[in-house]
Design a protein around this motif. Sequence first.
Motif, PDB file in Angstrom:
ATOM      1  N   PRO A   1      14.145  27.966   0.881  1.00  0.00           N
ATOM      2  CA  PRO A   1      15.156  27.300   1.717  1.00  0.00           C
ATOM      3  C   PRO A   1      16.562  27.765   1.341  1.00  0.00           C
ATOM      4  CG  PRO A   1      14.184  25.749   0.155  1.00  0.00           C
ATOM      5  CD  PRO A   1      13.496  27.061  -0.042  1.00  0.00           C
ATOM      6  N   VAL A   2      17.485  27.667   2.298  1.00  0.00           N
ATOM      7  CA  VAL A   2      18.871  28.046   2.028  1.00  0.00           C
ATOM      8  C   VAL A   2      19.704  26.847   1.611  1.00  0.00           C
ATOM      9  CG1 VAL A   2      18.837  30.077   3.508  1.00  0.00           C
ATOM     10  CG2 VAL A   2      19.563  27.893   4.457  1.00  0.00           C
ATOM     11  N   ILE A   3      19.238  25.638   1.929  1.00  0.00           N
ATOM     12  CA  ILE A   3      19.939  24.412   1.521  1.00  0.00           C
ATOM     13  C   ILE A   3      18.907  23.425   0.999  1.00  0.00           C
ATOM     14  CG2 ILE A   3      21.341  22.429   2.265  1.00  0.00           C
ATOM     15  CD1 ILE A   3      22.433  24.209   4.531  1.00  0.00           C
TER      16      ILE A   3
ATOM     17  N   GLU B   1      12.039  33.681  13.125  1.00  0.00           N
ATOM     18  CA  GLU B   1      12.267  34.543  11.970  1.00  0.00           C
ATOM     19  C   GLU B   1      12.914  33.693  10.879  1.00  0.00           C
ATOM     20  OE1 GLU B   1      13.863  38.582  12.996  1.00  0.00           O
ATOM     21  OE2 GLU B   1      14.039  37.603  14.969  1.00  0.00           O
ATOM     22  N   VAL B   2      12.232  33.566   9.760  1.00  0.00           N
ATOM     23  CA  VAL B   2      12.765  32.818   8.622  1.00  0.00           C
ATOM     24  C   VAL B   2      13.614  33.798   7.817  1.00  0.00           C
ATOM     25  CG1 VAL B   2      12.234  31.393   6.626  1.00  0.00           C
ATOM     26  CG2 VAL B   2      10.685  31.396   8.604  1.00  0.00           C
TER      27      VAL B   2
ATOM     28  N   TRP C   1      15.823  25.745   6.090  1.00  0.00           N
ATOM     29  CA  TRP C   1      15.614  27.182   6.114  1.00  0.00           C
ATOM     30  C   TRP C   1      16.390  27.756   7.290  1.00  0.00           C
ATOM     31  CZ3 TRP C   1      12.000  23.583   4.952  1.00  0.00           C
ATOM     32  CH2 TRP C   1      11.246  23.757   3.793  1.00  0.00           C
ATOM     33  N   ALA C   2      17.149  28.817   7.063  1.00  0.00           N
ATOM     34  CA  ALA C   2      17.853  29.488   8.163  1.00  0.00           C
ATOM     35  C   ALA C   2      16.818  30.257   8.981  1.00  0.00           C
ATOM     36  CB  ALA C   2      18.902  30.439   7.602  1.00  0.00           C
ATOM     37  N   VAL C   3      16.843  30.064  10.293  1.00  0.00           N
ATOM     38  CA  VAL C   3      15.889  30.730  11.171  1.00  0.00           C
ATOM     39  C   VAL C   3      16.594  31.251  12.418  1.00  0.00           C
ATOM     40  CG1 VAL C   3      13.928  29.315  10.390  1.00  0.00           C
ATOM     41  CG2 VAL C   3      15.227  28.594  12.403  1.00  0.00           C
ATOM     42  N   LEU C   4      15.970  32.196  13.047  1.00  0.00           N
ATOM     43  CA  LEU C   4      16.348  32.626  14.390  1.00  0.00           C
ATOM     44  C   LEU C   4      15.170  32.293  15.287  1.00  0.00           C
ATOM     45  CD1 LEU C   4      17.982  36.124  13.742  1.00  0.00           C
ATOM     46  CD2 LEU C   4      19.141  33.968  14.298  1.00  0.00           C
TER      47      LEU C   4
ATOM     48  N   ALA D   1      19.297  28.625  14.070  1.00  0.00           N
ATOM     49  CA  ALA D   1      18.946  27.217  13.858  1.00  0.00           C
ATOM     50  C   ALA D   1      18.518  27.059  12.406  1.00  0.00           C
ATOM     51  CB  ALA D   1      17.810  26.802  14.800  1.00  0.00           C
ATOM     52  N   TYR D   2      18.142  25.849  12.053  1.00  0.00           N
ATOM     53  CA  TYR D   2      17.608  25.565  10.719  1.00  0.00           C
ATOM     54  C   TYR D   2      16.315  24.776  10.871  1.00  0.00           C
ATOM     55  CZ  TYR D   2      22.149  26.886   8.865  1.00  0.00           C
ATOM     56  OH  TYR D   2      23.279  27.586   8.550  1.00  0.00           O
ATOM     57  N   ALA D   3      15.286  25.212  10.161  1.00  0.00           N
ATOM     58  CA  ALA D   3      14.064  24.419  10.062  1.00  0.00           C
ATOM     59  C   ALA D   3      14.334  23.372   8.990  1.00  0.00           C
ATOM     60  CB  ALA D   3      12.883  25.301   9.684  1.00  0.00           C
ATOM     61  N   TYR D   4      13.848  22.169   9.206  1.00  0.00           N
ATOM     62  CA  TYR D   4      14.176  21.033   8.348  1.00  0.00           C
ATOM     63  C   TYR D   4      12.890  20.341   7.903  1.00  0.00           C
ATOM     64  CZ  TYR D   4      15.493  16.113   7.577  1.00  0.00           C
ATOM     65  OH  TYR D   4      15.640  14.851   7.074  1.00  0.00           O
TER      66      TYR D   4
END
Length: 142
Positions: A56-58, A111-112, A67-70, A76-79
Amino acid sequence: MIQNQSAVQRVLTGRYVSGCGQASGHTHTYAHLFGGRVFGTFNVRLDSGGIDKCRPVICDDEGRRFWAVLVNGHPAYAYRWEGSKLPQRMLELVSQDPLPAYLKEVRLRIEVLGVVVEPPAPTVADDAYAEDDLSDEEADDE
């Protein structure tokens, strides 16, 4: 906005699914992590796999991970939060701008993203200052 992008950690695929409508009422509790309002959640059922093996990025003190995703090219961010009962194949996405409505009707490519987190290598000047600092501390002890 997602910054400091590096290589893609993993590519996932799936489709939008309707949620129960409760998660969007909690986005204000973590909006400060993104410097303002966030939109979501946008729910995705993955074809296979999950995101938990990616970095994860945060991560915050409340047990939330992002997680930063496209998503088909949209940032967007997966949470996921500690104690979540969501199956691994389900993702909740939040974004700083609303995701386009057409994403609810098409196959999704997620894309993660990785983030550069390595500190810069020390320089000779940094090493010299470190030695000077040690000498000053030793002098103070005497």
